[in-house]
Design a protein around this motif. Structure first.
Motif, mmCIF file in Angstrom:
data_model
loop_
_atom_site.group_PDB
_atom_site.id
_atom_site.type_symbol
_atom_site.label_atom_id
_atom_site.label_comp_id
_atom_site.label_asym_id
_atom_site.label_seq_id
_atom_site.Cartn_x
_atom_site.Cartn_y
_atom_site.Cartn_z
ATOM 1 N N CYS A 1 -12.485 -2.180 -1.866
ATOM 2 C CA CYS A 1 -12.531 -0.476 -1.541
ATOM 3 C C CYS A 1 -12.940 0.011 -0.806
ATOM 4 C CB CYS A 1 -14.476 -0.192 -2.078
ATOM 5 S SG CYS A 1 -14.680 1.297 -1.403
ATOM 6 N N ILE A 2 -11.475 1.115 0.114
ATOM 7 C CA ILE A 2 -12.011 2.020 1.322
ATOM 8 C C ILE A 2 -12.374 2.651 1.699
ATOM 9 C CG2 ILE A 2 -9.435 0.941 1.582
ATOM 10 C CD1 ILE A 2 -8.169 3.622 0.605
ATOM 11 N N GLY A 3 -13.631 3.150 0.614
ATOM 12 C CA GLY A 3 -14.799 4.334 0.576
ATOM 13 C C GLY A 3 -13.866 5.429 1.168
ATOM 14 N N ASP B 1 -7.583 15.001 6.609
ATOM 15 C CA ASP B 1 -7.544 14.007 6.501
ATOM 16 C C ASP B 1 -7.233 13.105 7.325
ATOM 17 O OD1 ASP B 1 -10.169 13.525 8.019
ATOM 18 O OD2 ASP B 1 -11.726 14.032 6.761
ATOM 19 N N HIS B 2 -6.826 12.079 8.084
ATOM 20 C CA HIS B 2 -5.811 10.816 7.362
ATOM 21 C C HIS B 2 -6.022 10.279 9.296
ATOM 22 C CE1 HIS B 2 -3.045 12.730 10.890
ATOM 23 N NE2 HIS B 2 -3.561 13.296 10.948
ATOM 24 N N ASP B 3 -5.599 9.143 8.715
ATOM 25 C CA ASP B 3 -5.316 8.056 9.881
ATOM 26 C C ASP B 3 -4.128 6.721 9.421
ATOM 27 O OD1 ASP B 3 -6.292 6.644 12.368
ATOM 28 O OD2 ASP B 3 -8.472 5.876 11.870
ATOM 29 N N CYS B 4 -4.243 5.661 8.976
ATOM 30 C CA CYS B 4 -4.019 4.961 8.821
ATOM 31 C C CYS B 4 -2.558 4.953 8.803
ATOM 32 C CB CYS B 4 -4.085 3.679 8.318
ATOM 33 S SG CYS B 4 -3.796 3.980 6.638
ATOM 34 N N ARG B 5 -1.808 5.776 7.018
ATOM 35 C CA ARG B 5 -0.606 6.673 6.892
ATOM 36 C C ARG B 5 -0.406 4.868 6.156
ATOM 37 N NH1 ARG B 5 1.825 12.548 7.811
ATOM 38 N NH2 ARG B 5 -0.340 13.392 9.029
ATOM 39 N N GLU B 6 -0.694 3.888 5.792
ATOM 40 C CA GLU B 6 -0.349 3.215 4.825
ATOM 41 C C GLU B 6 -1.769 2.736 3.718
ATOM 42 O OE1 GLU B 6 -1.742 0.038 8.847
ATOM 43 O OE2 GLU B 6 0.785 0.441 8.270
ATOM 44 N N GLY B 7 -2.299 4.021 3.619
ATOM 45 C CA GLY B 7 -3.451 3.280 2.504
ATOM 46 C C GLY B 7 -4.621 2.434 2.417
ATOM 47 N N ILE B 8 -4.796 1.970 3.990
ATOM 48 C CA ILE B 8 -5.773 0.983 3.797
ATOM 49 C C ILE B 8 -6.990 1.291 4.726
ATOM 50 C CG2 ILE B 8 -4.125 -1.312 4.042
ATOM 51 C CD1 ILE B 8 -4.098 -0.739 6.874
ATOM 52 N N CYS B 9 -6.919 2.591 5.516
ATOM 53 C CA CYS B 9 -8.088 2.649 5.890
ATOM 54 C C CYS B 9 -9.255 3.879 5.300
ATOM 55 C CB CYS B 9 -7.706 4.018 7.278
ATOM 56 S SG CYS B 9 -7.376 5.522 7.115
ATOM 57 N N GLY B 10 -8.866 4.633 4.264
ATOM 58 C CA GLY B 10 -9.099 5.336 3.507
ATOM 59 C C GLY B 10 -9.826 6.851 4.382
ATOM 60 N N MET B 11 -8.760 7.260 4.637
ATOM 61 C CA MET B 11 -9.592 8.747 5.385
ATOM 62 C C MET B 11 -8.949 9.798 4.849
ATOM 63 S SD MET B 11 -11.512 9.211 7.960
ATOM 64 C CE MET B 11 -11.237 10.876 8.289
ATOM 65 N N CYS B 12 -7.615 9.785 4.214
ATOM 66 C CA CYS B 12 -6.662 10.287 3.790
ATOM 67 C C CYS B 12 -7.242 10.283 2.711
ATOM 68 C CB CYS B 12 -5.930 9.843 3.447
ATOM 69 S SG CYS B 12 -5.347 9.073 2.433
ATOM 70 N N SER B 13 -7.274 12.315 1.935
ATOM 71 C CA SER B 13 -7.832 12.643 0.838
ATOM 72 C C SER B 13 -7.062 13.474 -0.288
ATOM 73 C CB SER B 13 -9.413 13.165 1.072
ATOM 74 O OG SER B 13 -9.702 14.290 2.269
ATOM 75 N N THR C 1 -2.923 4.799 -5.804
ATOM 76 C CA THR C 1 -1.796 4.936 -4.348
ATOM 77 C C THR C 1 -3.060 6.033 -3.822
ATOM 78 O OG1 THR C 1 -0.922 6.229 -5.925
ATOM 79 C CG2 THR C 1 0.537 4.870 -4.127
ATOM 80 N N THR C 2 -2.785 6.390 -2.349
ATOM 81 C CA THR C 2 -3.902 6.659 -2.005
ATOM 82 C C THR C 2 -2.889 8.111 -0.911
ATOM 83 O OG1 THR C 2 -3.228 5.779 0.421
ATOM 84 C CG2 THR C 2 -4.737 5.734 -0.353
ATOM 85 N N THR C 3 -3.278 9.087 -0.936
ATOM 86 C CA THR C 3 -2.590 10.326 -0.685
ATOM 87 C C THR C 3 -2.056 10.607 0.340
ATOM 88 O OG1 THR C 3 -4.173 11.893 -1.195
ATOM 89 C CG2 THR C 3 -2.983 12.642 -0.205
ATOM 90 N N CYS C 4 -1.851 9.387 1.692
ATOM 91 C CA CYS C 4 -0.487 9.340 2.339
ATOM 92 C C CYS C 4 0.793 8.138 1.916
ATOM 93 C CB CYS C 4 -1.231 7.984 4.005
ATOM 94 S SG CYS C 4 -2.386 6.798 3.120
ATOM 95 N N GLN C 5 0.497 7.230 0.669
ATOM 96 C CA GLN C 5 1.414 6.909 -0.122
ATOM 97 C C GLN C 5 1.706 7.427 -0.847
ATOM 98 O OE1 GLN C 5 1.987 2.949 1.005
ATOM 99 N NE2 GLN C 5 2.050 4.724 2.764
#
Ligand code: HEM
Ligand code: SF4
Ligand code: FES
Lengths: 283, 255
Positions: free
Chosen positions: B165-167, B60-72, B86-90
């Motif tokens: 919180c980005i869920g 999963d991914h979407d914004c790839r800039e740490g704000i959407c909460g899609m990556c896991s 950090t999120t995984t995308c970051q």
């Protein structure tokens, strides 16, 4: 009241864990103060102080009510804790192949259920050791003693005495006219007239239990000591955790609660454990 | 710092769908730039897999800039990997060394069923949110200017922190109990702290907690793992606030 949310909901379970846990912490303090009588005073004085305390715990109505609340708390805390743990296992049916939990949480916080179960085993053993004897089987002997006089009066030396509730001693009658009920209460035979009431000698039972003359004493001392270490770890996380569960998380108070919790987790089990160790070493 | 490249071994969870069993598969990936992000590294792996006529890894991914909460992704035993905040995308590959073996697993929770490979279904969070994570606004056409309502700075700051919180679900993934209390605590707090949210505060906390329980999330035991792994640094203070709100609401709500 929202329909039974205060019993069923995940958060309500937390309140009950925290309330019963903290109540058990206050119980520990009371129990500890009593036990310390075993080592604070020595000889006949210590024996008397401890047996009087044991009597008081068994007969004071307020303490009796408290003791039932304590039994209920232990049961409820254990059942609720085990239910929580089962639900939590179900919430993650497949485990990670690789997990690094030490990066984000303390060991005791992750082992609460195991630590708690070990405490339950200890409580059961401990109650079988002393509580069962005292309350159910009622075979803790009467607190008696002999008077040693300098003049060596033979009549005195032959006589066995027992402490009574009016703080005096009385000769233990050997005649046909009196009868001992429940091991401590002396009645005139065939009537309900109480002549006197003595104390059970729990002190001697405990001292003998942990004395070198008892072949399993070392095992007992080890078991009690290890159980107290387990309790210490349970409280290391549990004490402060209970406040968080109850919604008390405040920048001003958190450091105090954490410090109190760690202090409690170290000092209380340590003092409990010192008692059997000292009895063993001094025996 | 000049870019360098590393060679790594990946152990990635592959699972066709929710019905089948999955397993960890091993892949070798060479010449990974340490400047690339973790997801770019997975893109590189997928190109390699496609060139080999193999099924690419779903993630999963979407914004790839740490704000959407899609990556896991549970990377080497930690949600969103070894970096903090950090999120995984970051997450960058400079956090890893040449020759490393990296485990990549999906979020594990009964309430996050696996869709495919590393992709999980987090709609349970949506349903919790729909149960009360909002403020009803009547479209009267004369909506009050939010800035006209005085709010203490400290409260506004705390609400803002909770609203960060980005869920993403890292809190659930990392919690040994699979508990969602950090997420729900953040959502409850965000509104409970503000005047606009106080109106529906009681129903909100009762309904969101009920939904959370129904989804099968576990019970919090205050290990505190969630706040350590949360990419947005949400504090468990929010869980305590939710617990207070819940007690208040349970005792005084007429429902
Ligand atoms: C004298 C004995 C005990 C004391 C003083 C005690 C105290 C506590 C305290 C203060 C907590 C924290 C509650 C919270 O986080 O809200 C706790 C948690 C816990 N206790 Fe005990 N406990 C005792 C015995 C037991 C026993 C016999 C069990 C049985 C299985 C047990 C199982 C648990 C579990 C599973 C937790 C974690 C649950 C949670 O955090 O909500 N405890 N205990
Ligand atoms: S609380 Fe943190 S970890 Fe949990 S969903 Fe929100 S951002 Fe992700
Ligand atoms: S892809 Fe949006 S937060 Fe990572």
């Amino acid at each position: 009241m929202s329909n039974s949310a205060l019993i069923k909901s995940s958060i309500a379970k937390k309140y009950w864990m925290a309330l019963t846990g903290l109540f058990l912490c206050t119980f520990l303090v009371g129990h500890l103060l009593g036990n310390l009588q075993l080592i604070m005073k020595t000889g006949e004085e210590g024996r008397r102080a401890f047996n009087e305390y044991a009597y008081f715990m068994g007969h004071n109505i307020f303490i009796k009510v408290l003791s039932y609340v304590t039994y209920a708390s232990i049961l409820f805390h254990a059942v609720d804790g085990i239910m929580l743990t089962i639900q939590n296992k179900k919430a993650r049916p497949v485990n990670y192949a690789y997990s690094n939990p030490s990066a984000n949480s303390s060991l005791p916080s992750r082992w609460m259920a195991v630590l708690g179960t070990l405490i339950l085993v200890f409580i059961a053993t401990h109650m079988a050791n002393f509580w069962w004897k005292m309350k159910i089987k009622e075979d803790v002997p009467l607190h008696t003693y002999k008077i040693e006089s300098e003049q060596q009066i033979p009549a005195l030396a032959q006589q066995t005495f027992y402490y009574t509730h009016v703080p005096t001693i009385q000769p233990l009658p050997k005649d046909e006219n009196s009868i001992m009920e429940k091991g401590t209460e002396l009645f005139i035979k065939g009537s309900n007239i109480k002549i006197g009431e003595g104390y059970r000698d729990l002190h001697t039972v405990v001292i003998q239990f942990f004395s070198k003359s008892n072949s399993s004493a070392l095992f007992g001392v080890l078991f009690y000591t290890i159980s107290m270490i387990v309790l210490g770890f349970h409280l290391w996380h549990g004490f402060a955790s209970a406040f968080q569960s109850l919604g008390v998380n405040h920048a001003k108070w958190n450091p105090l609660i954490k410090a109190l919790g760690k202090g409690f987790a170290v000092i209380v089990p340590l003092l409990f454990a010192i008692i059997p160790i000292l009895i063993y070493l001094k025996s | 710092m000049a870019a360098k490249t590393i060679n790594i071994t990946l152990k990635i969870w592959r699972q066709k769908n929710n019905k089948t069993k999955g397993s960890l598969e091993t892949y070798k990936l060479d010449n990974v730039s340490t400047d690339s992000s973790f997801l770019e590294m997975l893109d590189q792996l997928n190109e390699q897999l496609i060139n080999e006529q193999k099924d690419p890894v779903a993630f999963d991914h979407d914004c790839r800039e740490g704000i959407c909460g899609m990556c896991s992704l549970y990377i080497n035993g930690r949600a969103h990997g070894p970096d903090t905040g950090t999120t995984t995308c970051q997450l960058h590959m400079r956090m890893f060394n040449d020759g490393d073996t990296i485990y990549v697993e999906p979020w594990r929770s009964v309430a996050f069923p696996i869709v495919k490979d590393l992709v999980v279904d987090r709609s349970s969070f949506d349903r919790i949110q729909q149960a009360g994570g909002f403020v009803s606004v009547n479209t009267s056409g004369r909506t009050m200017d939010a800035n006209a309502i005085p709010i203490p700075k400290a409260d506004a700051d705390k609400a803002f922190e909770a609203a960060a919180c980005i869920g993403c679900g890292a809190c659930v993934a990392t919690c040994k109990n699979g508990s969602a209390m950090l997420f729900v605590g953040a959502k409850v707090s965000q509104y409970a702290l503000l005047p606009q949210g106080k109106v529906e505060a009681k129903d909100r906390v009762l309904n969101m907690v009920r939904q959370m329980d129904e989804e099968g999330f576990g019970n919090c035991t205050n290990t505190g793992a969630c706040e350590v792994e949360c990419p947005k640094g949400i504090s468990i203070e929010n869980i305590a606030r939710m617990n207070r709100e819940f007690l208040k609401a349970s005792l005084t709500s007429e429902k």
